[in-house]
Write a protein that holds these residues in place. Sequence first.
Motif, PDB file in Angstrom:
ATOM      1  N   PRO A  96       0.770  -1.297  -0.257  1.00  0.00           N
ATOM      2  CA  PRO A  96      -0.044   0.065   0.148  1.00  0.00           C
ATOM      3  C   PRO A  96       0.768   1.383   0.054  1.00  0.00           C
ATOM      4  O   PRO A  96       1.971   1.249   0.769  1.00  0.00           O
ATOM      5  N   THR A  97       0.339   2.264  -0.721  1.00  0.00           N
ATOM      6  CA  THR A  97       0.961   3.591  -0.893  1.00  0.00           C
ATOM      7  C   THR A  97       0.451   4.729   0.077  1.00  0.00           C
ATOM      8  O   THR A  97       1.210   5.674   0.417  1.00  0.00           O
ATOM      9  N   ASP A  98      -0.530   4.243   0.521  1.00  0.00           N
ATOM     10  CA  ASP A  98      -1.293   5.384   1.341  1.00  0.00           C
ATOM     11  C   ASP A  98      -1.332   5.225   2.877  1.00  0.00           C
ATOM     12  O   ASP A  98      -1.579   6.189   3.883  1.00  0.00           O
ATOM     13  N   ARG A  99      -0.482   4.086   3.214  1.00  0.00           N
ATOM     14  CA  ARG A  99      -0.385   3.923   4.712  1.00  0.00           C
ATOM     15  C   ARG A  99       0.738   2.938   4.991  1.00  0.00           C
ATOM     16  O   ARG A  99       1.203   2.409   3.896  1.00  0.00           O
ATOM     17  N   LYS A 100       1.156   2.798   6.282  1.00  0.00           N
ATOM     18  CA  LYS A 100       2.166   1.807   6.592  1.00  0.00           C
ATOM     19  C   LYS A 100       1.694   0.437   6.841  1.00  0.00           C
ATOM     20  O   LYS A 100       0.466   0.394   6.961  1.00  0.00           O
ATOM     21  N   SER A 114       0.478  -3.005   8.117  1.00  0.00           N
ATOM     22  CA  SER A 114       0.231  -3.618   9.427  1.00  0.00           C
ATOM     23  C   SER A 114       1.256  -4.661   9.939  1.00  0.00           C
ATOM     24  O   SER A 114       2.110  -5.253   9.375  1.00  0.00           O
ATOM     25  N   GLU A 131       0.635  -7.589   8.043  1.00  0.00           N
ATOM     26  CA  GLU A 131       0.953  -7.663   6.413  1.00  0.00           C
ATOM     27  C   GLU A 131       2.440  -7.911   6.553  1.00  0.00           C
ATOM     28  O   GLU A 131       3.301  -8.290   5.232  1.00  0.00           O
TER      29      GLU A 131
END
Length: 609
Positions: A451-455, A457, A460
């Motif tokens: 994902p590019t919009d968040r870090k 988890s 993940e």
Amino acid sequence: MDAGASVETVDADTGNTMSTDDSGEEDEVQSTPSLTPVEKPYPDMLFASWEEAKMCYNRYAKHVGFSIKSSTSRKSTVDKQIDKYLFVCNKSGKNVDINKQEVPPVRQRNRTITKKTDYKARLRVKRRGDKWRVTMFIEEHNHACIKKFSLKRFLRSHKGIPKEEREFVKLLHNVNLSAGRVMTIMAELYGKLANVPYERKDVSNYMASIDTAARKNNDMSKLLAHFEEVKVHDPEFFKKIDLDHDDRVRRIFWVDGPARAAYKKYNDCLSFDATYMTNCYSMPFAPFIGINRYGQSIQLGCGFLRNKQVADYVWLFEAFLEAMDGVQPLNIITDQDASMKSAILSVFPDCCHRNCRWHIMQNAQGVLGNDMAKNEPLRLEFNATIDYSMTVEEFETRWAEMVLKHNVADNTHLQDLYDMRASFVPAYFKDRWTVPPDDIIPEKVELPPMPTDRKLSNKERKLLRYGTLCNNWTDYAKIAAESEKATALAEKYMRELGKQLAAMKISAAAKRKDKKQQSKNEGVTPDTELGGDAGQGSSTQYEHVRDPILTTTKGRPEEKRKKSGLHLKASKPQKCRGCGSAQHTTAECPSKITPALEQKEFDFFRNMV
């Protein structure tokens, strides 16, 4: 000194130099820079040791102009220690009459032959308590002595650097002065270069002995420390070392990370040679050479061996196999070494082993060169049969026709080449070289999208690590499945990895428990844990490792060895193929050179213009 040098005489009673009219030069001063005065021995003269007596007699001999040697010695019947020494002139004794010998004498170099004159000059000393007393001194001379001081340094007992000057030469060597510069300084001290009692080669040899003593038992420890420094910048660097019972290096192998990575792509052909031996330990250097897609040679590891036995090659090949993750080469080229062949069959059973054709033909040239030179059609057909036979059947047919056509069936050297045909003829290796298709297709785990919009988890990140490890271990599993030995090696490290992971899991649980317990105690903070290896890259951890035994190279240098007839230059002068003249070559023949325009032709063109 016996052939050609002008010899001067010395007064036997006084030791003073007599004048001469034959030298054509001014008389040289009979003195040396030595601080010890020249004293003539006499009966009942006392010395502290027999070495001191020999030095005194040698100084006197140099002053007079002859050389000395030790003749006989005797041990005491009481304490079994030497109590008598006899020093004589180098020309003492009689020449052997070669006419009375039963076998012809061995031919020697002229400079090693001393013409003896039954010289009676001698000095005998005997031990009396703690002193050595002169019991006999004869100074009569029956041959001419050397007068010129510049020639006395060539006498055998006076050659070399005096003991009192070696420390001075060592001091000059420590400040990086060359042997030539040292000789220049000594020439200033002695008055001129001809008066220095030794030569530049003596200084050079002494400096080499200083360097050998300085690096004694330090080479291997420094090398291993250097390997540790390399490993800091190259984590894939691999080394393996084998020591004997005395902690001396017996075998060593190393390869860097880029070479290990390149071998995974270029393991189809490997060249191995152990004929290089140019180090002071006489340990054969054994490099592994590959070839890349551009036809360039690449080094895929190298080692040093103490001997060339089967056990040494087995150890080296196993170290190479360990560094290359158990991947065997498809083809390996070596010379005709029997020990090497046995080791390859043991360690690389799935590899196609062949011998280097260049070595085989080079050896055959010495026994077949004369026959081939006399029969040019045979030579052409012999090379064509080996080079251009595309199949084994074609080679066998063409070889039989060649033998029958040229009537060489009784040539044992050709028969020897035919017996080893399967090890060097290209037709036997056509199936040269192709890479077989993969019979195992590893399954790859699809990694979660980034994902590019968040870090990411925690879940993940865990899945990402799991997928990456699975894909990497799948590649290792494919390599380990190539042989039973590679599979056993992989299982060994997997068991060790399982133990370490289990221990890490237990340690992590214990740390969490301690941290939870400490959090209950208000104001108490857990201790910090220090990590890292002490002494990384230092040579102290390898101080117990000793260098191999130094060996002295025997025989003549290679450039001075006698060459066989195949390597000698032609005895007949080359002639021009155009006109047959021996004064020039074909390229310089006047008939091929366009003659310059004469003056009439120049005038003709000038008039036209």
